[in-house]
Design a protein around this motif. Structure first.
Motif, PDB file in Angstrom:
ATOM      1  N   VAL A  20      22.659  -4.026   8.466  1.00  0.00           N
ATOM      2  CA  VAL A  20      22.031  -3.076   9.387  1.00  0.00           C
ATOM      3  C   VAL A  20      23.137  -2.469  10.241  1.00  0.00           C
ATOM      4  O   VAL A  20      23.995  -3.189  10.751  1.00  0.00           O
ATOM      5  N   GLN A  21      23.111  -1.175  10.378  1.00  0.00           N
ATOM      6  CA  GLN A  21      24.153  -0.533  11.179  1.00  0.00           C
ATOM      7  C   GLN A  21      23.840  -0.646  12.659  1.00  0.00           C
ATOM      8  O   GLN A  21      22.998   0.077  13.184  1.00  0.00           O
ATOM      9  N   CYS A  22      24.531  -1.538  13.328  1.00  0.00           N
ATOM     10  CA  CYS A  22      24.391  -1.682  14.772  1.00  0.00           C
ATOM     11  C   CYS A  22      25.717  -1.346  15.404  1.00  0.00           C
ATOM     12  O   CYS A  22      26.741  -1.904  15.034  1.00  0.00           O
ATOM     13  N   LYS A  23      25.669  -0.446  16.366  1.00  0.00           N
ATOM     14  CA  LYS A  23      26.927  -0.086  17.008  1.00  0.00           C
ATOM     15  C   LYS A  23      26.743  -0.242  18.505  1.00  0.00           C
ATOM     16  O   LYS A  23      25.804   0.306  19.088  1.00  0.00           O
ATOM     17  N   VAL A  24      27.598  -1.022  19.119  1.00  0.00           N
ATOM     18  CA  VAL A  24      27.525  -1.196  20.562  1.00  0.00           C
ATOM     19  C   VAL A  24      28.707  -0.479  21.188  1.00  0.00           C
ATOM     20  O   VAL A  24      29.849  -0.708  20.809  1.00  0.00           O
ATOM     21  N   ILE A  25      28.405   0.408  22.094  1.00  0.00           N
ATOM     22  CA  ILE A  25      29.475   1.168  22.741  1.00  0.00           C
ATOM     23  C   ILE A  25      29.499   0.810  24.208  1.00  0.00           C
ATOM     24  O   ILE A  25      28.509   0.962  24.921  1.00  0.00           O
ATOM     25  N   TYR A  26      30.627   0.334  24.650  1.00  0.00           N
ATOM     26  CA  TYR A  26      30.759  -0.056  26.041  1.00  0.00           C
ATOM     27  C   TYR A  26      31.415   1.080  26.821  1.00  0.00           C
ATOM     28  O   TYR A  26      32.461   1.591  26.437  1.00  0.00           O
TER      29      TYR A  26
ATOM     30  N   VAL B 117      26.233   0.641  26.387  1.00  0.00           N
ATOM     31  CA  VAL B 117      26.295  -0.166  27.599  1.00  0.00           C
ATOM     32  C   VAL B 117      26.943   0.667  28.687  1.00  0.00           C
ATOM     33  O   VAL B 117      28.084   1.100  28.551  1.00  0.00           O
ATOM     34  N   LEU B 118      26.196   0.925  29.738  1.00  0.00           N
ATOM     35  CA  LEU B 118      26.738   1.725  30.841  1.00  0.00           C
ATOM     36  C   LEU B 118      27.051   0.814  32.017  1.00  0.00           C
ATOM     37  O   LEU B 118      26.178   0.476  32.815  1.00  0.00           O
TER      38      LEU B 118
ATOM     39  N   ILE C  56      21.816   0.039  27.865  1.00  0.00           N
ATOM     40  CA  ILE C  56      21.906  -1.107  28.755  1.00  0.00           C
ATOM     41  C   ILE C  56      22.648  -0.644  29.996  1.00  0.00           C
ATOM     42  O   ILE C  56      23.802  -0.226  29.904  1.00  0.00           O
ATOM     43  N   GLY C  57      21.981  -0.662  31.118  1.00  0.00           N
ATOM     44  CA  GLY C  57      22.634  -0.259  32.361  1.00  0.00           C
ATOM     45  C   GLY C  57      23.055  -1.482  33.140  1.00  0.00           C
ATOM     46  O   GLY C  57      22.302  -2.446  33.240  1.00  0.00           O
ATOM     47  N   ILE C  58      24.252  -1.454  33.669  1.00  0.00           N
ATOM     48  CA  ILE C  58      24.729  -2.562  34.481  1.00  0.00           C
ATOM     49  C   ILE C  58      25.025  -2.038  35.869  1.00  0.00           C
ATOM     50  O   ILE C  58      25.755  -1.067  36.026  1.00  0.00           O
ATOM     51  N   SER C  59      24.433  -2.671  36.864  1.00  0.00           N
ATOM     52  CA  SER C  59      24.615  -2.169  38.222  1.00  0.00           C
ATOM     53  C   SER C  59      24.811  -3.320  39.181  1.00  0.00           C
ATOM     54  O   SER C  59      24.203  -4.371  39.021  1.00  0.00           O
TER      55      SER C  59
END
Length: 416
Positions: A93-99, A151-152, A184-187
């Motif tokens: 499965v093509q999963c791409k995580v961009i940070y 991922v933000l 995915i937001g990180i705050s």
DNA sequence: CTTCCACGGGAACACTGGGGTG
DNA sequence: CACCCCAGTGTTCCCGTGGAAG
């Protein structure tokens, strides 16, 4: 002659003992993501539970992660992301995580361009209209069937300037045929959603995750785990880790601080040619970190801010009063500009610069109303004066002001 | 209640560094 | 090449506002 010989031996002994502290100091840097994150299994599981649908080809809900600095948000997100990509590969499965760190990439244009580049589209740094960048980004993403997870980090930084960026990202799925995107937001600001467009708010916060600060014991565990890899056997005095943990726990459970502290303690011990790291090294490290931080911040300030800071510093050094007002600082600032032929900014702008310095923790600025005498900011320095001063004078443009004296009284000030 | 001073939000503007087009 | 378009940044200008001393 025997005397010289023993001196020679001494040199090597010193060199040897200075090698004796670290095994691998990289482990203590916060860029390092360990394979195991103590006291975060709960959060890892929750995040994984949300993201697992990506492996089934569905779109995972968007997630918002809250927590103070150094509570492991970034580490957990990166870790889970890595694992997800791995499992994706296994299953085809093509999963791409961009940070993405929004402190660096903080405008809509740059954000979209950055993601597009991850999918091998060439987008210039600047120049295009944003809607063009948007369609490039959309096309590149939609070229294949895949699930992309963006991922933000520090997402609150994005809200101020580019909340349309968030809006566009959160509804891009309606424009996509093959691919899916989730966020995915990180705050570290619990209240940042208040300033958000309600539509974005609801779509972004489908799932929420809170990372509580670590307590002293948990930080100790983290340090133990890393110290194991980072240091040679038994070079840490027993006190060292608990002490680092205690210091960091005071700073709202910031594990990053604790790791820095431990690393710098080790470096100081090494430089002092000590064979073990002791309590005093930790205390020195504590001090050094603070000063380094300030010096670094001050050094990289724009000239105008340096001038403002210098005027506050000089007035404070005059020391008849602990704090001073914007008006006073502005007068001195103007004089100094004239002295060195710098452009004089308006007072409006200076208030902003002062607020920025306040945010950086170099100044303390509190708005107070002095009744009949109006409303002003009371400013005082909140960092060591001398190190700040020397950092400022490193700038050649400020050099001519070394002997500059601030007027001591209001009378002199009026005569500018 | 008035008065005072700077705070701080918002609009407008200038400028920069890039791209595309004829 | 000249020219215009665009996003982004730093700045100025304008102005309503807070709130205790007088």
């Amino acid at each position: 002659m025997t005397g010289t010989e023993s001196f020679q031996v001494g040199i090597f002994e010193n060199l040897m003992s200075s090698q004796q502290i670290f095994e691998n100091r990289e482990v203590l840097r916060h860029t390092y993501t360990p394979d195991y994150l103590p006291h975060r299994s709960e959060q890892i599981n929750s995040l994984a539970t949300v993201l697992v649908s990506a492996l089934r080809g569905d779109t995972p809900s968007n997630v918002l992660i809250y927590g103070k600095t150094g509570t492991g948000k970034t580490a957990v997100a990166k870790y889970v992301g890595k694992e997800l990509e791995k499992s994706g590969d296994l299953r085809g499965v093509q999963c791409k995580v961009i940070y993405i760190n929004c402190e660096v990439i903080d405008t809509q244009y740059r954000l979209l361009a950055h993601i597009a580049r991850h999918f091998d589209k060439d987008v210039p740094m600047t120049g295009w209209p944003t809607d063009q960048v948007y369609s490039e980004f959309r096309d590149s993403l939609d070229r294949e069937k895949r699930v992309a997870i963006v991922v933000l980090d520090e997402i609150d930084k994005l809200v101020r300037k580019g909340d349309d960026a968030l809006y566009n990202l959160s509804r891009v799925n309606t424009d996509l045929k093959k691919a899916r995107l989730s966020l995915i937001g990180i705050s570290n600001d619990l209240k940042f959603t208040e300033f958000l467009d309600p539509r974005v708010k609801s779509s972004l916060g489908e799932e929420e995750l809170v990372f509580p600060p670590y307590d002293a014991n948990q930080i100790r565990d983290i340090l133990m785990q890393r110290a194991e890899m980072a240091f040679k056997k038994s070079v840490l005095e027993e006190m060292v880790i608990p002490l680092c943990a205690a210091f960091a726990a005071q700073e709202h459970g910031d594990a990053r601080r604790a790791l820095d502290l431990l690393r710098v303690s080790g470096e100081i011990a090494e430089r002092a040619k000590a064979s073990v790291v002791g309590e005093r090294h930790v205390r020195q490290a504590q001090e050094k970190i603070e000063i380094d931080r300030v010096v670094e911040v001050v050094r990289t300030l724009p000239t105008q801010s340096k001038l403002v800071l210098l005027s506050v510093l000089l007035l404070n050094n005059g020391a008849d009063t602990e704090s001073l007002t914007t008006g006073e600082a502005y007068h001195v600032y103007r004089q100094m500009c004239r002295e060195i032929g710098a452009e004089v900014l308006t007072q409006r702008r200076i208030t902003d610069l002062i607020s920025e310095l306040d945010m950086l923790g170099i100044l303390n600025a509190v708005v107070v109303s002095k009744g009949r005498y109006g409303r002003t900011k009371e400013i005082s320095m909140s960092v060591p004066l001398e190190s700040t001063k020397s950092a400022l004078f490193e700038d050649y443009r400020l050099k001519p002001l070394v002997d500059f004296r601030a007027p001591q009284t209001a009378m002199q000030m009026k005569l500018y």
